[in-house]
Write a protein that holds these residues in place. Structure first.
Motif, mmCIF file in Angstrom:
data_model
loop_
_atom_site.group_PDB
_atom_site.id
_atom_site.type_symbol
_atom_site.label_atom_id
_atom_site.label_comp_id
_atom_site.label_asym_id
_atom_site.label_seq_id
_atom_site.Cartn_x
_atom_site.Cartn_y
_atom_site.Cartn_z
ATOM 1 N N ARG A 1 0.818 -1.221 0.000
ATOM 2 C CA ARG A 1 0.000 0.000 0.000
ATOM 3 C C ARG A 1 0.850 1.269 0.000
ATOM 4 O O ARG A 1 0.480 2.289 0.555
ATOM 5 N N GLY A 2 2.067 1.196 -0.573
ATOM 6 C CA GLY A 2 2.893 2.388 -0.738
ATOM 7 C C GLY A 2 3.734 2.762 0.462
ATOM 8 O O GLY A 2 4.274 3.894 0.492
ATOM 9 N N VAL B 1 13.375 1.667 -5.233
ATOM 10 C CA VAL B 1 13.937 2.805 -4.508
ATOM 11 C C VAL B 1 15.411 2.947 -4.892
ATOM 12 O O VAL B 1 16.072 1.984 -5.281
ATOM 13 N N ALA B 2 15.904 4.190 -4.778
ATOM 14 C CA ALA B 2 17.317 4.490 -5.050
ATOM 15 C C ALA B 2 17.745 5.615 -4.120
ATOM 16 O O ALA B 2 16.937 6.491 -3.777
ATOM 17 N N PHE B 3 19.039 5.611 -3.737
ATOM 18 C CA PHE B 3 19.558 6.579 -2.771
ATOM 19 C C PHE B 3 20.472 7.578 -3.463
ATOM 20 O O PHE B 3 21.117 7.272 -4.476
ATOM 21 N N SER B 4 20.516 8.768 -2.892
ATOM 22 C CA SER B 4 21.492 9.760 -3.322
ATOM 23 C C SER B 4 22.875 9.329 -2.828
ATOM 24 O O SER B 4 22.983 8.486 -1.943
ATOM 25 N N PRO B 5 23.956 9.904 -3.366
ATOM 26 C CA PRO B 5 25.304 9.447 -2.958
ATOM 27 C C PRO B 5 25.573 9.564 -1.471
ATOM 28 O O PRO B 5 26.223 8.690 -0.888
ATOM 29 N N ASP B 6 25.099 10.609 -0.807
ATOM 30 C CA ASP B 6 25.345 10.766 0.630
ATOM 31 C C ASP B 6 24.333 10.025 1.483
ATOM 32 O O ASP B 6 24.477 9.978 2.719
ATOM 33 N N SER C 1 21.294 10.792 2.133
ATOM 34 C CA SER C 1 20.336 11.651 2.837
ATOM 35 C C SER C 1 18.965 11.656 2.184
ATOM 36 O O SER C 1 17.959 11.923 2.845
ATOM 37 N N LYS C 2 18.903 11.350 0.902
ATOM 38 C CA LYS C 2 17.636 11.369 0.172
ATOM 39 C C LYS C 2 17.421 10.037 -0.526
ATOM 40 O O LYS C 2 18.373 9.363 -0.921
ATOM 41 N N VAL C 3 16.145 9.688 -0.699
ATOM 42 C CA VAL C 3 15.770 8.449 -1.355
ATOM 43 C C VAL C 3 14.732 8.764 -2.434
ATOM 44 O O VAL C 3 13.824 9.579 -2.232
ATOM 45 N N PHE C 4 14.925 8.152 -3.609
ATOM 46 C CA PHE C 4 13.988 8.283 -4.731
ATOM 47 C C PHE C 4 13.135 7.018 -4.772
ATOM 48 O O PHE C 4 13.669 5.902 -4.870
ATOM 49 N N ALA C 5 11.827 7.175 -4.691
ATOM 50 C CA ALA C 5 10.896 6.047 -4.697
ATOM 51 C C ALA C 5 10.008 6.146 -5.925
ATOM 52 O O ALA C 5 9.313 7.161 -6.136
ATOM 53 N N ASN C 6 10.024 5.092 -6.748
ATOM 54 C CA ASN C 6 9.209 5.039 -7.960
ATOM 55 C C ASN C 6 7.932 4.264 -7.660
ATOM 56 O O ASN C 6 7.980 3.172 -7.082
ATOM 57 N N SER C 7 6.820 4.828 -8.063
ATOM 58 C CA SER C 7 5.531 4.198 -7.790
ATOM 59 C C SER C 7 5.013 3.487 -9.034
ATOM 60 O O SER C 7 5.459 3.733 -10.159
ATOM 61 N N GLU C 8 4.048 2.600 -8.791
ATOM 62 C CA GLU C 8 3.448 1.875 -9.898
ATOM 63 C C GLU C 8 2.652 2.800 -10.812
ATOM 64 O O GLU C 8 2.410 2.463 -11.979
ATOM 65 N N SER D 1 8.553 5.644 9.046
ATOM 66 C CA SER D 1 7.813 5.097 7.906
ATOM 67 C C SER D 1 7.399 6.229 6.992
ATOM 68 O O SER D 1 7.138 7.361 7.445
ATOM 69 N N MET D 2 7.311 5.956 5.700
ATOM 70 C CA MET D 2 6.914 6.931 4.685
ATOM 71 C C MET D 2 5.900 6.274 3.760
ATOM 72 O O MET D 2 5.942 5.049 3.568
ATOM 73 N N LYS D 3 5.029 7.087 3.155
ATOM 74 C CA LYS D 3 3.986 6.545 2.291
ATOM 75 C C LYS D 3 3.868 7.366 1.021
ATOM 76 O O LYS D 3 3.955 8.595 1.046
ATOM 77 N N ILE D 4 3.701 6.642 -0.118
ATOM 78 C CA ILE D 4 3.488 7.270 -1.414
ATOM 79 C C ILE D 4 2.174 6.747 -1.998
ATOM 80 O O ILE D 4 1.586 5.788 -1.476
ATOM 81 N N ASN D 5 1.734 7.369 -3.076
ATOM 82 C CA ASN D 5 0.519 6.924 -3.742
ATOM 83 C C ASN D 5 0.854 5.742 -4.660
ATOM 84 O O ASN D 5 1.772 5.821 -5.470
ATOM 85 N N GLY D 6 0.098 4.664 -4.537
ATOM 86 C CA GLY D 6 0.365 3.486 -5.344
ATOM 87 C C GLY D 6 1.407 2.586 -4.681
ATOM 88 O O GLY D 6 1.979 2.902 -3.627
#
Length: 546
Positions: free
Chosen positions: A352-353, A378-383, A385-392, A368-373
């Protein structure tokens, strides 16, 4: 009666007694006969004696006129050793006489007294040109093509070829270990570290003194053609009877790990030739869906398809620990996860995202974090500190892990349903895969600044859903794969944003359906996990280290 007398018996002479032969010691020796004395010599004739003396004087005069070497030989044979030694010393002094150097001063005296002129080198009577000519080896042969460093190298001398083969072997083995070096080499390394400036000057002088082939290979990866060599499968020592789901190189050692649906996890040493097995463990009733090394490389995390439980394998102690429950985790199963760059934490992809940040030390969820879909990658920045989450649904969310807050969101251009995502280690690129097989390559900086970034390149070489994306450590190659079709693997040259045309190219299938991709720590090797239970291994010739 007349008396008859008996006839007398014939007389037999009695044998005479044998006389003993005299012993050789007692045998008398014959007396030596007296020699006759020669008559007394006659008195010499005075005339003949005079003629003989004259003849001897003439012979002596002739011998005196012979070569000096004959006289020296006669002196040596008949007792003239001292004269011969004196003569040899005089000759030696003449040959080693002091000569004036070119750097003498105006007064005519040399700077260093006692310096002698070196003896002339004797020239050979006969010279064979074939001995001086160095053998040239044809590099177009299929066994030597991998050693070519430029298109102009059609031939190489035997000495250069031997040196290049030695370098290739050391690079494939990850370099010569320190324990294999002798004390002389170690001392030279310390001395070279202290005398770097002097070596640079010597190199400049050497460059001006000689000529040769100064063509070298560029440090940048060339496009269009990727020079690689097919090696023995990484898990050839223990192929899996079922499909492999994960393959990953160790972050610090020359080791590769494979895991699959056969409920096993194996470690192999990578040398490109035999790839011997190091260790293999079996997890009962636990088909592995995903396995990965921790950031320090001491632990392996493995998850399954339908279980909430996951395993931790401590390689240092050889201990397998099942984690049956996680505090604060309300999920029916733990399937997908990613290792955080900072280490000691996992990012679990829930249903459920939801995204859950889990610490391995306390084994509890801290945020915990929640996205739509649904979360598809997921992918992380080099340091970290940030995470990229791709949704369906085709949207990409950017989260700040420290504050657990969404800082940006954008839609993947032209994407209806997302399937995967990956980020380069240098922080330049972000790749998003879709259900249609299109891979959009973005700039990470543009994705952080804008909510409508434009892709740098839309790669359309795959026709089925993109299920795996991986950047190499130098951020020069993006590997893309789909597990829905055989041989559906492509590599993108990032500097030119063009796809390599020679991978995969083979007369028979090797890759099959790939589910996981990975590069070695210095991009020297590339491997993948396929549905046949094999981990094909490739040597990337451009990169010199493991």
């Amino acid at each position: 009666m007349e008396e008859v007398m008996p006839e007398p018996l014939p007389l037999v002479p009695e044998p005479l007694p044998l006389m003993p032969e005299p012993s050789p010691l007692k045998r008398k020796q014959p007396r030596p006969q007296k020699r006759k004395q020669p008559p007394p010599p006659l008195a010499p004739d005075p005339e003949e004696e005079g003629q003989r003396r004259v003849r001897n004087q003439n012979l002596v005069a002739v011998l005196g006129e012979e070569d000096e070497s004959v006289r020296l030989l006669e002196d040596l044979l008949f007792g003239g050793e001292e004269q011969l030694l004196d003569h040899l010393l005089q000759v030696d002094k003449k040959q080693t006489s002091v000569s004036l150097d070119d750097g003498d001063d105006e007064s005519g005296h040399s700077e260093e007294e006692g310096r002698t002129k070196p003896a002339k080198k004797r020239e050979a009577v006969w010279i064979d040109e074939d001995d001086e000519r160095e053998e040239q080896v044809d590099m177009k042969h299929r066994f030597r093509r991998d050693l070519i460093r430029g298109e102009a190298e059609e031939t190489l001398s035997s000495r250069k070829l031997q040196q290049r083969m030695r370098e290739q072997f050391q690079k494939s083995m990850g370099g010569a270990p320190s324990w294999a070096e002798n004390s002389v080499k170690k001392k030279k390394k310390k001395k070279n570290a202290d005398d770097e400036e002097e070596e640079e000057e010597d190199d400049d002088d050497e460059l001006m003194r000689r000529t040769g082939d100064f063509l070298g290979t560029s440090e940048r990866l060339p496009g269009s053609i990727l020079r690689m060599k097919k090696c023995l499968h990484a898990n050839a020592a223990r192929p899996s009877p079922d499909a492999l789901t994960s393959v990953q190189f160790h972050p610090n050692a020359q080791v590769v790990m494979t895991a699959g649906l056969d409920q096993s996890l194996s470690l192999f040493q990578v040398d490109g030739k035999s790839n011997p097995q190091i260790q293999s463990i079996r997890l009962e009733k636990f088909p592995v869906h995903r396995a990965a090394f921790s950031r320090d490389g001491e632990t392996v995390i493995a998850t399954s398809l339908r279980n909430k439980m996951f395993y931790l394998y401590d390689m240092m102690e050889g201990k397998v620990t099942p984690v049956t429950s996680v505090r604060g985790l309300n999920e029916a199963r733990v399937k997908e996860f990613s290792v955080c760059p900072e280490g000691g934490a996992l990012l679990l992809s829930g249903t459920r995202g939801y995204l859950h940040l889990l610490t391995l030390k306390t084994r509890e969820v801290v945020s915990s974090m929640k996205i739509n879909g649904e979360v598809v990658g997921v992918a992380f920045s080099p340091d970290g500190s940030k995470v990229f989450a791709n949704s369906e649904e085709g949207e990409v969310y950017v989260w700040d892990l420290r504050s657990s807050r969404c800082v940006s969101r954008f839609s993947d251009e032209g994407c209806v349903s997302g399937t995967s995502i990956a980020a380069s280690r240098d922080g330049r690129y972000l790749a998003c895969g879709s259900q249609s097989g299109v891979v959009n390559v973005y700039s990470q900086e543009a994705c952080l600044r804008s909510d409508k970034p434009r892709p740098l390149k839309a790669v359309m070489n795959l026709l089925t859903p993109v299920t795996a994306l991986t950047f190499n450590p130098s951020s020069e190659i993006l590997a893309m794969a789909s597990r829905s079709e055989d041989e559906a693997v492509r590599m993108l040259h990032l500097p030119s944003l063009s796809v390599f045309s020679n991978f995969p190219v083979s007369k028979r299938k090797i890759v099959y359906r790939a589910s996981s991709l990975d590069f070695s720590p210095h991009s020297g090797f590339f491997s993948l996990a396929n549905n046949k239970g094999h981990a094909p291994l490739f040597r990337l010739m451009h990169y010199k280290d493991f």
